[in-house]
Design a protein around this motif. Structure first.
Motif, PDB file in Angstrom:
ATOM      1  N   CYS A   1      25.553  39.342 -58.359  1.00  0.00           N
ATOM      2  CA  CYS A   1      26.221  38.138 -58.866  1.00  0.00           C
ATOM      3  C   CYS A   1      26.492  38.209 -60.359  1.00  0.00           C
ATOM      4  O   CYS A   1      25.766  38.843 -61.128  1.00  0.00           O
ATOM      5  N   GLY A   2      27.536  37.503 -60.760  1.00  0.00           N
ATOM      6  CA  GLY A   2      27.824  37.202 -62.155  1.00  0.00           C
ATOM      7  C   GLY A   2      28.147  35.730 -62.273  1.00  0.00           C
ATOM      8  O   GLY A   2      28.633  35.117 -61.323  1.00  0.00           O
ATOM      9  N   ASP A   3      27.895  35.140 -63.434  1.00  0.00           N
ATOM     10  CA  ASP A   3      28.046  33.695 -63.621  1.00  0.00           C
ATOM     11  C   ASP A   3      28.360  33.437 -65.089  1.00  0.00           C
ATOM     12  O   ASP A   3      27.670  33.960 -65.978  1.00  0.00           O
TER      13      ASP A   3
ATOM     14  N   ARG B   1      20.611  39.276 -57.111  1.00  0.00           N
ATOM     15  CA  ARG B   1      21.172  39.252 -55.760  1.00  0.00           C
ATOM     16  C   ARG B   1      21.637  37.854 -55.375  1.00  0.00           C
ATOM     17  O   ARG B   1      22.526  37.688 -54.534  1.00  0.00           O
ATOM     18  N   THR B   2      21.024  36.847 -55.970  1.00  0.00           N
ATOM     19  CA  THR B   2      21.456  35.467 -55.787  1.00  0.00           C
ATOM     20  C   THR B   2      21.797  34.874 -57.148  1.00  0.00           C
ATOM     21  O   THR B   2      21.377  35.381 -58.196  1.00  0.00           O
ATOM     22  N   MET B   3      22.546  33.783 -57.136  1.00  0.00           N
ATOM     23  CA  MET B   3      23.015  33.205 -58.387  1.00  0.00           C
ATOM     24  C   MET B   3      21.885  32.616 -59.208  1.00  0.00           C
ATOM     25  O   MET B   3      21.883  32.716 -60.434  1.00  0.00           O
TER      26      MET B   3
ATOM     27  N   ALA C   1      41.372  38.726 -54.390  1.00  0.00           N
ATOM     28  CA  ALA C   1      42.058  39.930 -54.850  1.00  0.00           C
ATOM     29  C   ALA C   1      41.080  41.019 -55.263  1.00  0.00           C
ATOM     30  O   ALA C   1      41.381  42.216 -55.146  1.00  0.00           O
ATOM     31  N   HIS C   2      39.907  40.627 -55.735  1.00  0.00           N
ATOM     32  CA  HIS C   2      38.885  41.593 -56.136  1.00  0.00           C
ATOM     33  C   HIS C   2      37.937  41.958 -54.995  1.00  0.00           C
ATOM     34  O   HIS C   2      37.029  42.773 -55.195  1.00  0.00           O
ATOM     35  N   GLY C   3      38.121  41.367 -53.831  1.00  0.00           N
ATOM     36  CA  GLY C   3      37.206  41.629 -52.721  1.00  0.00           C
ATOM     37  C   GLY C   3      35.834  41.037 -52.942  1.00  0.00           C
ATOM     38  O   GLY C   3      34.838  41.508 -52.387  1.00  0.00           O
ATOM     39  N   ALA C   4      35.774  39.984 -53.749  1.00  0.00           N
ATOM     40  CA  ALA C   4      34.502  39.325 -54.061  1.00  0.00           C
ATOM     41  C   ALA C   4      34.394  38.003 -53.313  1.00  0.00           C
ATOM     42  O   ALA C   4      35.378  37.489 -52.773  1.00  0.00           O
ATOM     43  N   THR C   5      33.200  37.446 -53.294  1.00  0.00           N
ATOM     44  CA  THR C   5      32.965  36.152 -52.666  1.00  0.00           C
ATOM     45  C   THR C   5      32.342  35.205 -53.687  1.00  0.00           C
ATOM     46  O   THR C   5      31.988  35.599 -54.795  1.00  0.00           O
ATOM     47  N   SER C   6      32.213  33.948 -53.286  1.00  0.00           N
ATOM     48  CA  SER C   6      31.727  32.924 -54.206  1.00  0.00           C
ATOM     49  C   SER C   6      30.276  32.558 -53.931  1.00  0.00           C
ATOM     50  O   SER C   6      29.937  32.176 -52.814  1.00  0.00           O
ATOM     51  N   PRO C   7      29.420  32.606 -54.962  1.00  0.00           N
ATOM     52  CA  PRO C   7      28.058  32.091 -54.799  1.00  0.00           C
ATOM     53  C   PRO C   7      28.006  30.563 -54.936  1.00  0.00           C
ATOM     54  O   PRO C   7      26.961  29.973 -54.687  1.00  0.00           O
ATOM     55  N   PHE C   8      29.115  29.948 -55.357  1.00  0.00           N
ATOM     56  CA  PHE C   8      29.164  28.490 -55.505  1.00  0.00           C
ATOM     57  C   PHE C   8      29.491  27.797 -54.179  1.00  0.00           C
ATOM     58  O   PHE C   8      28.896  26.780 -53.840  1.00  0.00           O
ATOM     59  N   LEU C   9      30.466  28.352 -53.456  1.00  0.00           N
ATOM     60  CA  LEU C   9      30.945  27.710 -52.234  1.00  0.00           C
ATOM     61  C   LEU C   9      29.812  27.591 -51.221  1.00  0.00           C
ATOM     62  O   LEU C   9      29.166  28.579 -50.860  1.00  0.00           O
TER      63      LEU C   9
END
Length: 254
Positions: A109-111, A178-180, A50-58
């Motif tokens: 990224c945010g975490d 830029r990376t998690m 919904a936010h147009g974001a992607t996952s750094p975990f997946l």
């Protein structure tokens, strides 16, 4: 290697952090008895989209892992400290749940992570979560120019150990951008004044992981990811992405 972030880059990371904060708030509200940990992962994935974001975990696949991480959310229940893989596990009243979540938005990224209890909390679990949040707050307060990484670790460990809790061995926070996961490693224990000096523009994830019985050891589940306390004691996890500024620490995932 890592680079100090400009003010504009910190603002971009704050936008990613807002997605993380929104997701964690929603998960804490929606998690309920009878839901599965996979249900929580589905909710998190829907908010990302919904936010147009992607996952750094997946599909994250560090060298030590036997396989890529298969979800957008880590869900660790009771004696699972971190890195729990969402699955068909059904949440029950009194379960202590730690959720760890990241978002990548426009290349930044945010975490963050938080712990909560399903239904009615046991007093011991409420105290553990409160101490974990307090340890995080102490670490964040120490994240200011003129201090060091050792000051952050010392602040976290002081709160945890004075409350009688253990800190998960060999784990801590990290740089982020830029990376998690970027340099530097951010320890959950340390000596005041030791380690790298903190400068404005440094962005780090600070994340204490406390174990209820005061121990520090852990074991791996067969899935290669989930870490459980070695004694079966319950654990809690709290994390924010924080920017060091001339005025002190700025939480980007509040």
């Amino acid at each position: 290697m890592f680079a100090l972030k400009t003010e504009a880059q910190v603002e971009a990371m704050a936008a990613a952090g807002a997605v993380v904060a929104d997701t964690l708030r929603t998960l804490a509200t929606e998690a309920a008895e009878g839901h599965t940990t996979a249900d929580l992962d589905r909710i998190a994935a829907e908010i990302l989209a919904a936010h147009g974001a992607t996952s750094p975990f997946l599909d994250y696949h560090p060298r030590w892992a036997s396989s890529p991480f298969p979800a957008v959310l880590c869900v660790s229940v009771n004696d699972a400290v971190v890195h729990g893989i969402p699955d068909g596990t059904v949440l029950a009243d009194g379960d202590l749940v730690s959720v760890d979540f990241g978002a990548t938005l426009n290349g930044w990224c945010g975490d963050a992570a938080r712990s909560f209890v399903i239904g009615t909390p046991r007093p011991a679990d409420a105290a553990l979560i409160e101490a974990t949040d307090a340890a995080l707050a102490a670490g964040i307060a120490a994240a200011r120019p003129g201090n060091t990484l050792g000051d952050i670790g010392h602040a976290i460990a002081t709160v945890a150990r004075e409350a009688g809790y253990g800190l998960l061995a060999n784990h801590g926070g990290h740089g982020i951008g830029r990376t998690m996961h970027e340099a530097p490693h951010v320890p959950n224990s340390g000596r005041p004044g030791e380690g790298m000096a903190l400068q404005p523009g440094l962005v780090i994830a600070i994340e204490p992981m406390l174990i209820a019985d005061g121990t520090t050891g852990y074991v791996h589940d067969p899935d290669g990811w989930t870490l459980r306390s070695a004694t079966g004691a319950r654990a809690a996890h709290s994390e924010h992405t924080v920017a060091v500024t001339t005025a002190g620490a700025r939480i980007l995932t509040r």
